[in-house]
Motif scaffolding. Sequence first.
Motif, PDB file in Angstrom:
ATOM      1  N   HIS A 125      42.260  12.264  61.109  1.00 24.16           N
ATOM      2  CA  HIS A 125      41.068  13.227  60.461  1.00 24.16           C
ATOM      3  C   HIS A 125      40.421  14.124  61.627  1.00 24.16           C
ATOM      4  N   ARG A 126      40.001  15.405  61.378  1.00 27.30           N
ATOM      5  CA  ARG A 126      39.466  15.904  62.443  1.00 27.30           C
ATOM      6  C   ARG A 126      38.561  15.914  63.119  1.00 27.30           C
ATOM      7  N   ALA A 127      38.325  16.500  64.089  1.00 24.37           N
ATOM      8  CA  ALA A 127      36.429  15.955  64.541  1.00 24.37           C
ATOM      9  C   ALA A 127      36.224  16.651  64.134  1.00 24.37           C
ATOM     10  N   GLU A 129      32.768  17.541  65.160  1.00 22.84           N
ATOM     11  CA  GLU A 129      32.243  19.038  65.704  1.00 22.84           C
ATOM     12  C   GLU A 129      32.905  20.828  65.350  1.00 22.84           C
ATOM     13  N   ARG A 130      34.584  19.663  64.590  1.00 25.67           N
ATOM     14  CA  ARG A 130      34.683  20.881  64.724  1.00 25.67           C
ATOM     15  C   ARG A 130      34.719  21.915  63.769  1.00 25.67           C
ATOM     16  N   ASN A 131      34.696  23.503  64.525  1.00 20.85           N
ATOM     17  CA  ASN A 131      33.640  24.602  63.793  1.00 20.85           C
ATOM     18  C   ASN A 131      34.072  25.500  62.999  1.00 20.85           C
ATOM     19  N   GLU A 132      34.763  25.177  61.775  1.00 21.72           N
ATOM     20  CA  GLU A 132      36.037  26.327  61.270  1.00 21.72           C
ATOM     21  C   GLU A 132      35.824  27.929  61.025  1.00 21.72           C
ATOM     22  N   VAL A 135      37.385  29.004  64.885  1.00 18.40           N
ATOM     23  CA  VAL A 135      38.698  28.779  64.372  1.00 18.40           C
ATOM     24  C   VAL A 135      39.679  29.840  64.196  1.00 18.40           C
ATOM     25  N   TRP A 138      39.256  32.898  65.476  1.00 17.10           N
ATOM     26  CA  TRP A 138      40.036  32.774  67.276  1.00 17.10           C
ATOM     27  C   TRP A 138      41.303  32.918  67.023  1.00 17.10           C
TER      28      TRP A 138
END
Length: 150
Positions: A125-127, A129-132, A135, A138
């Motif tokens: 799974h994704r972390a 803390e990941r900020n979609e 991302v 970026w």
Amino acid sequence: MRYPQGGGLTDERRAFRQKVRMEAAERFRHGDENAVITHDLRLSVRSVQRRRKACSQGGPRALAAKGPASLPLLKGPVAHGRPDQPWTLSRIKTLIGRRFHQSYTVQGVAALLKRHGRSCQIPAHRAIERNEAAVAGWVKETWPSGEGPG
């Protein structure tokens, strides 16, 4: 290769080996010679000597199986003083050096793990803390500026 599929002994084989250990303990109690036990149980002389010594010091319980030898890795890196969870080849290399006083290269550790049926694992799974949104921003703004012409 001892266990090509990465597993240990089957339940039947573990039970058989435990039965041999207890048979050896019984023979030690009766006073049988090491050579006789070696021949009858198809063990090495050194193995019988070690078992006799263990049995004389701790009784038949000392001959019981102690479980798999790979437990240090199962405890995880945090149990070995690391701040986070993932095992890396360099961490395993350090653990091998500390525990067994053996020196391996990182490539040697990778080969050793592969030989024992281990593989690199990818997170399922994704972390958290990941900020979609960050991302996506970026990808739209920074990534295209890094690409060259054509």
